[in-house]
Design an enzyme around this catalytic site. Structure first.
Site, short mmCIF file in Angstrom:
data_model
loop_
_atom_site.label_atom_id
_atom_site.label_comp_id
_atom_site.label_asym_id
_atom_site.label_seq_id
_atom_site.Cartn_x
_atom_site.Cartn_y
_atom_site.Cartn_z
N LYS A 280 1.02 -1.52 0.39
CA LYS A 280 -0.17 0.09 0.06
C LYS A 280 0.62 1.21 -0.38
O LYS A 280 2.18 1.39 0.44
CB LYS A 280 -1.07 0.10 1.58
CG LYS A 280 -2.35 -0.80 0.75
CD LYS A 280 -2.80 -0.82 2.52
CE LYS A 280 -3.73 -2.40 2.62
NZ LYS A 280 -5.25 -1.52 2.19
N ASP A 350 -2.96 -8.00 -1.82
CA ASP A 350 -3.57 -6.30 -0.94
C ASP A 350 -4.74 -6.79 -0.46
O ASP A 350 -5.77 -6.59 0.52
CB ASP A 350 -3.60 -5.29 -1.34
CG ASP A 350 -4.00 -4.29 -0.47
OD1 ASP A 350 -4.04 -4.64 1.21
OD2 ASP A 350 -3.89 -3.02 -0.99
N ARG A 354 -9.86 -11.77 1.85
CA ARG A 354 -11.44 -12.83 1.32
C ARG A 354 -10.47 -14.18 1.32
O ARG A 354 -10.54 -15.02 1.60
CB ARG A 354 -11.57 -12.15 -0.03
CG ARG A 354 -10.81 -12.06 -0.83
CD ARG A 354 -10.91 -11.91 -2.16
NE ARG A 354 -10.76 -9.88 -1.83
CZ ARG A 354 -11.07 -9.22 -2.79
NH1 ARG A 354 -11.78 -8.82 -4.31
NH2 ARG A 354 -11.27 -8.23 -2.75
N1 BES Z 1 -8.18 -3.95 4.52
C1 BES Z 1 -8.06 -3.52 3.80
C2 BES Z 1 -9.63 -2.81 2.87
C3 BES Z 1 -9.56 -1.58 3.56
C4 BES Z 1 -9.94 -0.18 2.80
C5 BES Z 1 -9.75 -1.24 4.75
C6 BES Z 1 -9.42 1.41 3.67
C7 BES Z 1 -10.18 -0.51 5.88
C8 BES Z 1 -9.67 1.54 4.75
C9 BES Z 1 -8.39 -4.58 2.61
O1 BES Z 1 -7.62 -5.57 2.62
C10 BES Z 1 -7.98 -3.93 0.80
O2 BES Z 1 -6.04 -3.03 0.64
N2 BES Z 1 -8.17 -4.75 0.16
C11 BES Z 1 -8.17 -3.58 -1.48
C12 BES Z 1 -8.70 -4.92 -2.77
C13 BES Z 1 -8.48 -4.42 -3.63
C14 BES Z 1 -6.79 -4.40 -3.96
C15 BES Z 1 -9.26 -5.41 -4.97
C16 BES Z 1 -8.88 -3.11 -1.39
O3 BES Z 1 -9.50 -1.86 -0.97
O4 BES Z 1 -8.18 -1.91 -2.64
ZN ZN Z 2 -6.81 -5.86 4.81
ZN ZN Z 3 -5.22 -5.45 2.17
#
Ligand code: BES
Ligand code: ZN
Ligand code: ZN
Length: 504
Positions: A280, A350, A354
């Site tokens: 990230k 990331d 899931r």
């Molecule tokens: N933990 C994150 C989602 C998240 C983002 C929670 C901001 C709280 C605040 C999750 O693991 C993630 O990174 N999801 C990605 C998925 C994508 C790679 C399909 C996302 O939401 O960008």
């Molecule tokens: Zn996450």
């Molecule tokens: Zn993530």
């Protein structure tokens, strides 16, 4: 490894029923509604008519209108037994409902730092809502403030609230207060987990703290460590966890119940989400301490179910891992095997939530629950779709709608969202059964839920609650919600469990 130390300081103010304003009370909190002829006060029997009139006149003299969440503090007239009166606006009397009272009690509680004992008449309007609002609003997280910056006397949170009711000895009031206090404690427990930084809360430590809480509440507790996970083939949890030196866990907490329906709860417990190799951006990454918000809510809810003695059986499954980049981390393009045998191409490390949830969902379904609720800070797309305060609920139609309706009734306001069938094909992989992401950004919250749907057993009524935004408040405080962990969706889940207990 440090032993589990569940917090020892109280997680909120002491709550007590009272028939009149006690001598120890410093301030009396009253509600003020807007009326056609100016604001109207609701003070129950706490003040005699003449004093009540003087209070209202004093409030009006300094400009109080009664509009929602307005705070007005005045010195109390002689003979009222307190030093000051804090009026909190409740808005239009036609709009005063439990949620309004909860929010306004929270606003009042946040304004009362430095006060030790407050009495309130908001409890005459709705005892449970007032108790919850005060308790949730007074919660603060200061465990990592040393003497250098810890709040001094005038910054300390409200310590005790006397809730005025007509008959404080009454059975109904006593049980209403006990339920609300238990709910507020569970919300605070979830907040405390979320607020504990990733340096101090990693999978083994989280598991140990969950175990300590579960054991104390009389739950059955089982913890699978990395070796046990390996043995049974929990490839999703292991794949996500393998980039970290802190090994993953799967925690099971069971409230047996006494006949009736059974409900499985599953919560995402990523104790920190760097994104892994699909790392990230640095800005805001510290907020990923909240990525175990689903797990925190599930642990708090099953413990609460036991404390409330619910008849429904509750089987909580909590996968815990730290998502780190390293030479041992999984790579984009790796293929892992979820518990139960589904193979997955990990296109984006990331999208780890899931992967750990799928393992836990398959395992939970082996016990043949009637219902399954999973909750997770799963997607940034949840916030794009619904904003920071509105959880998205997806799942089987009827149960999804029931969860959304109940959540709206209790003020967590989850909103039902669809699972469009055409998105399923976008999760096809060239090399494995599934890919963990689509190759586009449309409907990201829904795509994540469609991924999870693949793992929910036939016949199980299922709701998936995405709380990416709602679990963690990065903005200023509002209503009864301070900065940091919010405890969402503990109150939704416990109310759904109670509804299932009553309706089946
Ligand atoms: N933990 C994150 C989602 C998240 C983002 C929670 C901001 C709280 C605040 C999750 O693991 C993630 O990174 N999801 C990605 C998925 C994508 C790679 C399909 C996302 O939401 O960008
Ligand atoms: Zn996450
Ligand atoms: Zn993530």
């Amino acid at each position: 490894m440090s032993a589990a130390k569940p917090p020892t300081a109280p997680l909120g103010p002491e709550l007590a029923l009272a028939g009149s304003v006690a001598e120890s009370a410093e301030v009396l909190v009253i509600g003020l509604t807007t009326g056609t002829e100016g604001p109207e006060a609701s003070v129950g029997d706490a003040l005699d008519d003449a004093t009540a009139e003087a209070v209202l006149a004093g409030l009006v003299a300094v400009g109080a209108t009664g509009k929602a969440e307005e705070l007005t503090r005045i010195p109390a007239p002689a003979g009222s037994g307190v030093a000051s009166i804090l009026a909190v606006g409740l808005g239009d009397p036609d709009d005063v409902d439990a949620q309004r009272i909860r929010e306004c009690a929270g606003v009042a509680a946040r304004a009362l730092t430095g006060t030790t004992v407050a009495a309130t008449t908001l409890s005459v309007l709705d005892l449970g809502a007032a108790a919850e609002g005060f308790s949730l609003g007074a919660y603060t997280f200061t465990r990592f403030k040393s003497a250098k910056s810890a709040p001094k006397d005038n910054g300390k949170p409200l310590a005790r609230v006397e809730l005025l009711v007509e008959e404080p000895g009454d059975k109904e009031s006593t049980s209403t207060l006990a339920r609300s206090a238990a709910i507020a404690e569970a919300v605070a427990t979830a907040r405390e987990f979320v607020n504990t930084p990733p340096s101090h809360l990693y999978p083994a430590e989280f598991a140990a703290r969950a175990e300590a809480l579960g054991t104390a509440a009389g739950l059955e507790v089982e913890i699978l460590d990395e070796k046990a996970l390996e043995k049974s083939g929990f490839g999703g949890i292991l794949g996500v966890g393998k980039g970290s030196s802190r090994q993953p866990r799967l925690v099971r907490l069971t409230h047996k119940g006494s006949g009736g329906k059974s409900v499985a709860l599953v919560g995402k417990g990523i104790t920190f989400d760097t994104g892994g190799i699909s790392i990230k951006p640095a800005a805001g990454m510290e907020n990923m301490t909240s990525d175990m918000g689903g797990a925190a809510a599930v642990v708090a809810t099953v413990v609460l179910a036991a404390k409330l003695g619910l008849k429904v059986g509750v089987d909580a499954w909590v996968p815990m891992a730290e998502n780190m980049p390293s030479s041992t981390a999984q790579r984009p393009g790796d293929v892992l095997t979820q518990y139960g045998g589904t193979t997955v191409e990990v296109i984006n490390t990331d999208a780890e939530g899931r992967l750990i949830l799928a393992d836990a969902i398959v395992r939970a379904c082996e016990e043949k629950p009637d219902y399954l609720i999973d909750t997770a800070t799963l997607t940034g797309a949840q916030m794009v779709a619904l904003g920071n305060r509105t959880p998205g609920v997806m799942g089987t139609d009827e149960f999804r709608d029931r969860v959304a309706r109940i959540s709206q009734q209790i003020g967590e306001n989850a909103w039902a969202m669809p699972l469009p069938g055409e998105l399923r094909a976008d999760l096809n992989s060239k090399v494995a059964d599934l890919a963990n992401v689509t190759n586009h950004r449309w409907g990201g919250m829904l795509a994540a839920a469609i991924y999870l749907k693949e793992f929910v057993a036939e016949g199980v009524q299922w709701a998936h609650i995405d709380v990416a935004g709602p679990a963690y408040n990065t903005g200023g405080p509002f209503g009864y919600t301070g900065k940091g962990g919010t405890g969402v969706p503990v109150r939704t889940m416990i109310s759904v469990l109670e509804d299932i207990e009553q309706q089946g």
